[in-house]
Motif scaffolding. Sequence first.
Motif, PDB file in Angstrom:
ATOM      1  N   ILE A 142       0.829  -1.213   0.000  1.00  0.00           N
ATOM      2  CA  ILE A 142       0.000   0.000   0.000  1.00  0.00           C
ATOM      3  C   ILE A 142       0.867   1.269   0.000  1.00  0.00           C
ATOM      4  CG2 ILE A 142      -1.855   1.226   1.243  1.00  0.00           C
ATOM      5  CD1 ILE A 142      -2.577  -1.574  -0.098  1.00  0.00           C
ATOM      6  N   GLU A 184      11.384   2.590   4.762  1.00  0.00           N
ATOM      7  CA  GLU A 184      11.005   1.214   5.115  1.00  0.00           C
ATOM      8  C   GLU A 184      12.039   0.673   6.096  1.00  0.00           C
ATOM      9  OE1 GLU A 184       8.629  -1.235   4.800  1.00  0.00           O
ATOM     10  OE2 GLU A 184      10.066  -2.478   5.893  1.00  0.00           O
ATOM     11  N   ARG A 185      11.534   0.154   7.223  1.00  0.00           N
ATOM     12  CA  ARG A 185      12.505  -0.286   8.228  1.00  0.00           C
ATOM     13  C   ARG A 185      13.190  -1.604   7.857  1.00  0.00           C
ATOM     14  NH1 ARG A 185       8.628  -1.557  13.287  1.00  0.00           N
ATOM     15  NH2 ARG A 185       7.534  -3.300  12.369  1.00  0.00           N
ATOM     16  N   ARG A 233       2.918 -15.635   1.800  1.00  0.00           N
ATOM     17  CA  ARG A 233       1.817 -14.663   1.890  1.00  0.00           C
ATOM     18  C   ARG A 233       1.306 -14.345   0.496  1.00  0.00           C
ATOM     19  NH1 ARG A 233       1.408 -11.191   6.400  1.00  0.00           N
ATOM     20  NH2 ARG A 233      -0.524 -10.590   5.378  1.00  0.00           N
ATOM     21  N   ALA A 283      -5.614 -12.096  -2.724  1.00  0.00           N
ATOM     22  CA  ALA A 283      -6.553 -12.087  -3.856  1.00  0.00           C
ATOM     23  C   ALA A 283      -6.860 -10.627  -4.151  1.00  0.00           C
ATOM     24  CB  ALA A 283      -7.827 -12.827  -3.456  1.00  0.00           C
ATOM     25  N   ASP A 339      -3.313  -1.027   6.180  1.00  0.00           N
ATOM     26  CA  ASP A 339      -3.518  -1.689   7.470  1.00  0.00           C
ATOM     27  C   ASP A 339      -3.276  -0.752   8.654  1.00  0.00           C
ATOM     28  OD1 ASP A 339      -4.191  -4.012   6.153  1.00  0.00           O
ATOM     29  OD2 ASP A 339      -2.864  -5.297   7.334  1.00  0.00           O
ATOM     30  N   GLY A 347     -10.829 -11.980   1.714  1.00  0.00           N
ATOM     31  CA  GLY A 347      -9.672 -11.470   0.975  1.00  0.00           C
ATOM     32  C   GLY A 347      -9.813 -10.012   0.583  1.00  0.00           C
ATOM     33  N   GLY A 393      -8.577  -7.159   2.701  1.00  0.00           N
ATOM     34  CA  GLY A 393      -7.745  -6.209   3.455  1.00  0.00           C
ATOM     35  C   GLY A 393      -6.908  -5.320   2.553  1.00  0.00           C
ATOM     36  N   ALA A 394      -6.119  -5.928   1.685  1.00  0.00           N
ATOM     37  CA  ALA A 394      -5.266  -5.136   0.792  1.00  0.00           C
ATOM     38  C   ALA A 394      -6.132  -4.372  -0.206  1.00  0.00           C
ATOM     39  CB  ALA A 394      -4.287  -6.046   0.065  1.00  0.00           C
ATOM     40  N   ASN A 395      -7.239  -4.988  -0.622  1.00  0.00           N
ATOM     41  CA  ASN A 395      -8.122  -4.297  -1.581  1.00  0.00           C
ATOM     42  C   ASN A 395      -8.667  -2.993  -1.007  1.00  0.00           C
ATOM     43  OD1 ASN A 395      -8.064  -6.055  -3.871  1.00  0.00           O
ATOM     44  ND2 ASN A 395      -9.092  -7.572  -2.592  1.00  0.00           N
TER      45      ASN A 395
HETATM   46  C1  LIG Z   1      -3.590 -14.594   6.510  1.00  0.00           C
HETATM   47  C2  LIG Z   1      -3.909 -13.351   5.723  1.00  0.00           C
HETATM   48  C3  LIG Z   1      -4.421 -13.447   4.431  1.00  0.00           C
HETATM   49  C4  LIG Z   1      -4.763 -12.294   3.700  1.00  0.00           C
HETATM   50  N1  LIG Z   1      -5.312 -12.418   2.446  1.00  0.00           N
HETATM   51  C5  LIG Z   1      -5.683 -11.293   1.768  1.00  0.00           C
HETATM   52  C6  LIG Z   1      -6.293 -11.379   0.459  1.00  0.00           C
HETATM   53  O1  LIG Z   1      -6.498 -12.446  -0.095  1.00  0.00           O
HETATM   54  N2  LIG Z   1      -6.637 -10.204  -0.167  1.00  0.00           N
HETATM   55  C7  LIG Z   1      -6.444  -8.989   0.414  1.00  0.00           C
HETATM   56  O2  LIG Z   1      -6.826  -7.967  -0.187  1.00  0.00           O
HETATM   57  N3  LIG Z   1      -5.864  -8.880   1.635  1.00  0.00           N
HETATM   58  C8  LIG Z   1      -5.473  -9.988   2.312  1.00  0.00           C
HETATM   59  N4  LIG Z   1      -4.897  -9.876   3.551  1.00  0.00           N
HETATM   60  C9  LIG Z   1      -4.602  -8.536   4.077  1.00  0.00           C
HETATM   61  C10 LIG Z   1      -3.313  -7.949   3.461  1.00  0.00           C
HETATM   62  O3  LIG Z   1      -2.241  -8.856   3.636  1.00  0.00           O
HETATM   63  C11 LIG Z   1      -2.978  -6.627   4.146  1.00  0.00           C
HETATM   64  O4  LIG Z   1      -4.123  -5.806   4.130  1.00  0.00           O
HETATM   65  C12 LIG Z   1      -1.862  -5.897   3.390  1.00  0.00           C
HETATM   66  O5  LIG Z   1      -0.694  -6.685   3.328  1.00  0.00           O
HETATM   67  C13 LIG Z   1      -1.538  -4.576   4.104  1.00  0.00           C
HETATM   68  O6  LIG Z   1      -0.533  -3.904   3.421  1.00  0.00           O
HETATM   69  P1  LIG Z   1       0.124  -2.599   4.046  1.00  0.00           P
HETATM   70  O7  LIG Z   1       1.102  -2.130   3.005  1.00  0.00           O
HETATM   71  O8  LIG Z   1      -0.940  -1.663   4.514  1.00  0.00           O
HETATM   72  O9  LIG Z   1       0.863  -3.080   5.376  1.00  0.00           O
HETATM   73  P2  LIG Z   1       2.082  -4.097   5.569  1.00  0.00           P
HETATM   74  O10 LIG Z   1       2.136  -5.109   4.491  1.00  0.00           O
HETATM   75  O11 LIG Z   1       1.997  -4.576   6.973  1.00  0.00           O
HETATM   76  O12 LIG Z   1       3.376  -3.174   5.387  1.00  0.00           O
HETATM   77  C14 LIG Z   1       3.799  -2.279   6.387  1.00  0.00           C
HETATM   78  C15 LIG Z   1       5.267  -1.960   6.147  1.00  0.00           C
HETATM   79  O13 LIG Z   1       5.678  -0.932   7.042  1.00  0.00           O
HETATM   80  C16 LIG Z   1       6.965  -1.230   7.540  1.00  0.00           C
HETATM   81  N5  LIG Z   1       7.127  -0.505   8.822  1.00  0.00           N
HETATM   82  C17 LIG Z   1       6.500  -0.746   9.991  1.00  0.00           C
HETATM   83  N6  LIG Z   1       6.898   0.147  10.920  1.00  0.00           N
HETATM   84  C18 LIG Z   1       7.785   0.983  10.310  1.00  0.00           C
HETATM   85  C19 LIG Z   1       8.538   2.122  10.723  1.00  0.00           C
HETATM   86  N7  LIG Z   1       8.483   2.577  11.977  1.00  0.00           N
HETATM   87  N8  LIG Z   1       9.345   2.754   9.839  1.00  0.00           N
HETATM   88  C20 LIG Z   1       9.430   2.280   8.568  1.00  0.00           C
HETATM   89  N9  LIG Z   1       8.747   1.216   8.117  1.00  0.00           N
HETATM   90  C21 LIG Z   1       7.931   0.581   8.957  1.00  0.00           C
HETATM   91  C22 LIG Z   1       6.976  -2.741   7.669  1.00  0.00           C
HETATM   92  O14 LIG Z   1       8.298  -3.249   7.664  1.00  0.00           O
HETATM   93  C23 LIG Z   1       6.181  -3.163   6.423  1.00  0.00           C
HETATM   94  O15 LIG Z   1       7.022  -3.359   5.302  1.00  0.00           O
HETATM   95  C24 LIG Z   1      -4.555 -11.013   4.288  1.00  0.00           C
HETATM   96  C25 LIG Z   1      -4.016 -10.918   5.581  1.00  0.00           C
HETATM   97  C26 LIG Z   1      -3.710 -12.065   6.304  1.00  0.00           C
HETATM   98  C27 LIG Z   1      -3.156 -11.937   7.705  1.00  0.00           C
END
Ligand SMILES: Cc1cc2nc3c(=O)[nH]c(=O)nc-3n(C[C@H](O)[C@H](O)[C@H](O)COP(=O)(O)OP(=O)(O)OC[C@H]3O[C@@H](n4cnc5c(N)ncnc54)[C@H](O)[C@@H]3O)c2cc1C
Length: 386
Positions: free
Chosen positions: A18, A37-38, A51, A54, A290, A300, A302-304
């Motif tokens: 995201i 990115e940490r 991981r 969908a 997130d 599925g 969350g990411a959407n």
């Molecule tokens: C089992 C499971 C199955 C799933 N299946 C689906 C699916 O089929 N379809 C769907 O749409 N969603 C799905 N999801 C949800 C989806 O995985 C998440 O919504 C999505 O990965 C969130 O992305 P993000 O970029 O918001 O957060 P994250 O992927 O958590 O990325 C956050 C990033 O921030 C970094 N970070 C954290 N703190 C700091 C800091 N202080 N400084 C710098 N960097 C930092 C971390 O290292 C990480 O890289 C699923 C979730 C789970 C648990």
Amino acid sequence: MKQTNKRQVIAVIGGGMIGLSAAVGLRQQGHHVYLIERGAAPQFGDEPELRVSALAHHSRALLNQLGVWQQLPQERLGPYTGMQVWDTDSFGAIEFHAAEVAVDDLGAIVENKVLEHVLWQHALAVGVQLLAGEEVIQHQRQQEQMVLTLASQRQMTVDYVIAADGAASPTREREKLPLTFWSYEQSGIVAVLRTELPHQGVARQVFLPTGPVAWLPLGDPHLVGLVWSADQPAAEQLLALPDTAFMHQLQASSDQCLGRLELVSARAAFPLKMQYAQRWVSDRLLVIGDAAHAIHPLAGQGANLGFGDVIDLLQVFEQGVSPRSLRAWERQRKAAAVTMIAAMEGFKRGFSGSHPALKLIRGLGLKAGHHIRPLKRFLIQTALGH
Ligand SMILES: Cc1cc2nc3c(=O)[nH]c(=O)nc-3n(C[C@H](O)[C@H](O)[C@H](O)COP(=O)(O)OP(=O)(O)OC[C@H]3O[C@@H](n4cnc5c(N)ncnc54)[C@H](O)[C@@H]3O)c2cc1C
């Protein structure tokens, strides 16, 4: 602070899918973008990643527009054309296909790390300033700007901070944005499986009394991503089992829908919780993905939802960002998240427990889904992310 579409200096915190897509989109609009990115820059190997997600049509359209989708290795993409959902101890089942709504597919399964890697490389190519292995430890306001302090003691002054640092969001915590949350008291166990029968591009999900088990079709016709959501005690037991006993239980739950299943990866578990930030905008600081909302993975979505945040935010910056446009964005995205949270809660409650009356009701519900056209259409539209 008034509306302006001048070139902004923006720091995106978090290089998940995201944060990276927001950074690429904002950079392509001409803004000066840092991404912090940490962890290390995302990489993937030959073996399928644990991981997977969908992705719905709107997420793919965004990634297409950013020029990222075209660069994903085709063999690592699993477009899916059908869905089968059934309930293990009632007589209910729903099946639907892309052709019923005149589309080529219902979405595609991507491996998170593969997508993140391609996004990272693209961010580099379009001129996002990427800082890997760096962490924001402090943020402060300074007149109309924000000053970030990194763990390396480097400081940067920016116009906006976009926190996409995941469900535990340290930025959200530091800003003290209140959070509504509850634990589902379940864990999601993920793994990659080889299947005896080809998956035929069908995403399958069975509801067990302890939670849903999903098999998501990957690019290889005999590989699926497993997402087994189970109540905490059951999840702990499953994780403690040796591989063979774990696979025995999984096989028994699968109704042989894919023939014999073989584990071809490690297993990992993620605690499942519902949460959303009560405020997503605090002056010049925003939370997305997130960091703003987390939901049960059973549909599925969350990411959407996170990609939906990015699509609407890019419009705000494109048209000239202002406190008013950010408030409107916040309202719109919160409504989308809360609607999805409510739907997940309904699904989860409707399918958990094994009381006979509940079994009958959910059996009837799934039968109704199969026969009543408008309800089924609604389920398809959700899958398509409309
Ligand atoms: C089992 C499971 C199955 C799933 N299946 C689906 C699916 O089929 N379809 C769907 O749409 N969603 C799905 N999801 C949800 C989806 O995985 C998440 O919504 C999505 O990965 C969130 O992305 P993000 O970029 O918001 O957060 P994250 O992927 O958590 O990325 C956050 C990033 O921030 C970094 N970070 C954290 N703190 C700091 C800091 N202080 N400084 C710098 N960097 C930092 C971390 O290292 C990480 O890289 C699923 C979730 C789970 C648990």
